[in-house]
Design an enzyme around this catalytic site. Structure first.
Site, short mmCIF file in Angstrom:
data_model
loop_
_atom_site.label_atom_id
_atom_site.label_comp_id
_atom_site.label_asym_id
_atom_site.label_seq_id
_atom_site.Cartn_x
_atom_site.Cartn_y
_atom_site.Cartn_z
N TRP A 1 37.94 44.30 39.49
CA TRP A 1 37.40 45.47 40.22
C TRP A 1 38.47 46.57 40.38
CZ3 TRP A 1 38.83 46.36 45.57
CH2 TRP A 1 38.09 47.35 46.21
N GLY B 1 36.54 38.52 33.74
CA GLY B 1 36.40 38.33 35.19
C GLY B 1 35.58 39.45 35.80
N PHE B 2 35.17 39.25 37.04
CA PHE B 2 34.46 40.33 37.75
C PHE B 2 34.82 40.31 39.24
CE2 PHE B 2 30.98 38.00 39.93
CZ PHE B 2 31.10 36.77 39.33
N LYS C 1 52.24 28.40 46.67
CA LYS C 1 50.82 28.50 46.34
C LYS C 1 50.10 27.37 47.05
CE LYS C 1 48.32 31.22 43.71
NZ LYS C 1 48.64 32.57 43.23
N ASP D 1 43.54 34.24 46.70
CA ASP D 1 43.60 34.07 45.25
C ASP D 1 42.14 33.81 44.86
OD1 ASP D 1 45.86 33.64 43.03
OD2 ASP D 1 44.30 32.19 42.59
#
Ligand code: GLU
Length: 445
Positions: free
Chosen positions: A242, A236-237, A125, A165
Site C-alpha cells: 500500500w 502482496g496487498f 523478532k 509485521d
C-alpha cells in the site's frame, strides 16, 4: 581465518531444520567473510560465532477462546537477537507459517537492518503461528490479550520494543498495547506502530513502502535513470504494498500488479487513485487474505493462482513474504526486460534468484536495506515518545527520506566493484555488520 564451508557446516549442525535461518546467515557471511578475515580482532574474538547466536529466545503458550467457546492453543515467541546498538527492536508476525527458525532468520536480518538505519536499535523478532485469516474482531482481541500477557514479561521501552509485521497492524498493536498498559500501568514507547491519537508516529503505516520507493529512486538515479514512467510489478496487498503503490504514483511510476495467496491483479491503467489505495486497506482489514475482490471492484484482470512475476515490467518490488520470487521467476523477469529489483519483503528472493540477478548485473536492493524505512520510522516513534512530542508528517517524512538515502549511499560505499557495478547485497551486509561487530568488540564479552 574463517572458512565459509566449515563455518556454515557448524552453524547447520547447531541449528538443525531451520533452512531460512541458514539461508539468511549464509548470504551475510558470504558478503563479509573477506572483511572479517582481514581484521585479526574479528577473528580472535570469534565475532561470527557470536553474531549468529541469538542473545535469548522466549517461547510460550498462548491460550485463547474462540467465538464458539472453544479453547485454542498457539505458540508465541520472542527472539532477542542482538542489543549491541540499542534496545532490541523488531516486529511481531502472526502467520500460520511462523516457526522458531523463521523468527531467528528475521531477528538476524533485523539486527543488520536496524544497524543500517544508524538509529540506536538492536535486533529482535517475535510472533506466533496464530493465523488471523477468517478470525473475528473479538477473536483477534482475545488472542492479542493472551499473547501480551506472556510477552510483557520480557519487553520494556529500554529493553525490547516490538512492532507490527505480517498479520499485525494498527488494530493488533492497539490490543497488544492496551494489555501491556493494563498490566504495567504505564504509558511508554514500549511498542511502535501505535495509533496516531495515542503515541503513534505519523507516516509509520506508509513508512516501509515509502522507504522502499525512496531507496529505488536513489538506485535509478545512480544509474542516470528516473522513476518517471517506470512500469512496476508489486506482490502482496498489505501495508507495505500500500505504501509502495502510493509513493510510486507520487514519483511518476505506474504499478500494474498487486497479489495475494489467491493470485494477482493486473491493472494496466495503474493502481494510482485514492479509491484503489483505500480499497487495499479495506481488503486487508477484512482478514480474508484474498485480492480477487480488488479486480472485481475495479473491473480489471485477475490471474488466479499465479505470481505477478510473469508480467513484463521495468521494476519489481516483492512485498509479501520470504522466498516469494525464485530462480524461474528471475529468469522470466530478465527475459522480459526487468531493469531493477527491489526486495521489499524480508528475504523475498531465494538465494539462487538473488545470485542470478547479481550475476546479470541487475541493480538489486536487498530487503534489509530497501525495507528499512518501516523500522526507521519506528525508531523515530521511540524518539517522539521519549521526548513526549509529536512531529508533523512532513518532519517524519524528511527524516525517513534522508535515512533511506544514507542507507543507499552506505551500500554504494561498501558494495561498488572494480567494474562500477554496485552489489547492494554485499554493501548492505558489510555496512550493517561493521557497526554491530565493532560495538560488540568495544563492549567486550
Ligand atoms: N516488521 C518490520 C520490519 O521487518 C518493522 C519492525 C519495527 O518497526 O520494529 O522491519
Amino acid at each position: 581465518m574463517y572458512k565459509l564451508d566449515s563455518f556454515m557446516a557448524d552453524l547447520e549442525r547447531r541449528n538443525p531444520a531451520e533452512p531460512e535461518f541458514i539461508q539468511a546467515v549464509r548470504e551475510v557471511i558470504e558478503s563479509i567473510i573477506d572483511v572479517v578475515n582481514d581484521n585479526p580482532a574479528y577473528i580472535h574474538t570469534k565475532i561470527l560465532e557470536r553474531i549468529t547466536e541469538p542473545d535469548r529466545i522466549f517461547s510460550f503458550k498462548v491460550e485463547w477462546e474462540d467465538d464458539n467457546g472453544e479453547i485454542q492453543i498457539n505458540r508465541g515467541y520472542r527472539v532477542q537477537f542482538n542489543n549491541a546498538l540499542g534496545p532490541y527492536k523488531g516486529g511481531l508476525r502472526f502467520h500460520s507459517s511462523v516457526s522458531l527458525g523463521t523468527l531467528k532468520f528475521l531477528g538476524f536480518e533485523q539486527t543488520f537492518k536496524n544497524s543500517l538505519t544508524t538509529l540506536p536499535m538492536g535486533g529482535a523478532k517475535g510472533g506466533s503461528d496464530f493465523n488471523p485469516k477468517g478470525k473475528s474482531e473479538n477473536e483477534i482481541l482475545r488472542f492479542c490479550r493472551s499473547y501480551m500477557t506472556e510477552l510483557q514479561k520480557y519487553i520494556g521501552p529500554q529493553t525490547d520494543v516490538p512492532a507490527g509485521d505480517m498479520g499485525v497492524g494498527t488494530r493488533e498493536i492497539g490490543y497488544l498495547y492496551g494489555q501491556y498498559k493494563r498490566i504495567n500501568s504505564e504509558n511508554t514507547g514500549v511498542i511502535t506502530g501505535k495509533g496516531r491519537g495515542w503515541g503513534g508516529s505519523l507516516v509509520r503505516p506508509e513508512a516501509t513502502g515509502f522507504g522502499a520507493m525512496y531507496f529505488a529512486d536513489e538506485m535509478v538515479k545512480a544509474n542516470n535513470d528516473t522513476l518517471e514512467g517506470k512500469r512496476i510489478a508489486i506482490s502482496g496487498f498489505g501495508n507495505v504494498a500500500w505504501g509502495a503503490v502510493m509513493k510510486a504514483s507520487a514519483l511518476g511510476a505506474k504499478v500494474v500488479t498487486i497479489s495475494g495467496p489467491d493470485g494477482y491483479v493486473l491493472d494496466e491503467s495503474g493502481i494510482n487513485t485514492p479509491e484503489k489505495w483505500d480499497y487495499m486497506l479495506q481488503l486487508r482489514a477484512s482478514n480474508n487474505d484474498v485480492v480477487k475482490p480488488f479486480a472485481d471492484r475495479f473491473k480489471v484482470q485477475f490471474v488466479p493462482k499465479k505470481k505477478p512475476w510473469e508480467v513484463p515490467v521495468d521494476m519489481v518490488f516483492p512485498c509479501a513474504i520470504q522466498n516469494e520470487l525464485n530462480l524461474e521467476d528471475a529468469k522470466t523477469l530478465l527475459a522480459n526486460g526487468v531493469k531493477y529489483v527491489i526486495e521489499t519483503s524480508n528475504m523475498g528472493c531465494t538465494a539462487d534468484s538473488t545470485i542470478f540477478f547479481l550475476e546479470h548485473k541487475i541493480p538489486f536492493g536487498p530487503g534489509k536495506a530497501a525495507n528499512a524505512g518501516g523500522v526507521a520510522v519506528s525508531g523515530l516513534e521511540m524518539t517522539q515518545n521519549a521526548m513526549m512530542i509529536n512531529w508533523t508528517a512532513e518532519e517524519v517524512d524528511v527524516k525517513l527520506h534522508s535515512i533511506m538515502k544514507n542507507i543507499h549511499d552506505s551500500c554504494v560505499t561498501e558494495g561498488t566493484g572494480k567494474d562500477g557495478y554496485v552489489n547492494y547485497v554485499k554493501g548492505a551486509n558489510i555496512a550493517g555488520f561493521k557497526k554491530v561487530a565493532n560495538a560488540m568488540l568495544e563492549q567486550g564479552y
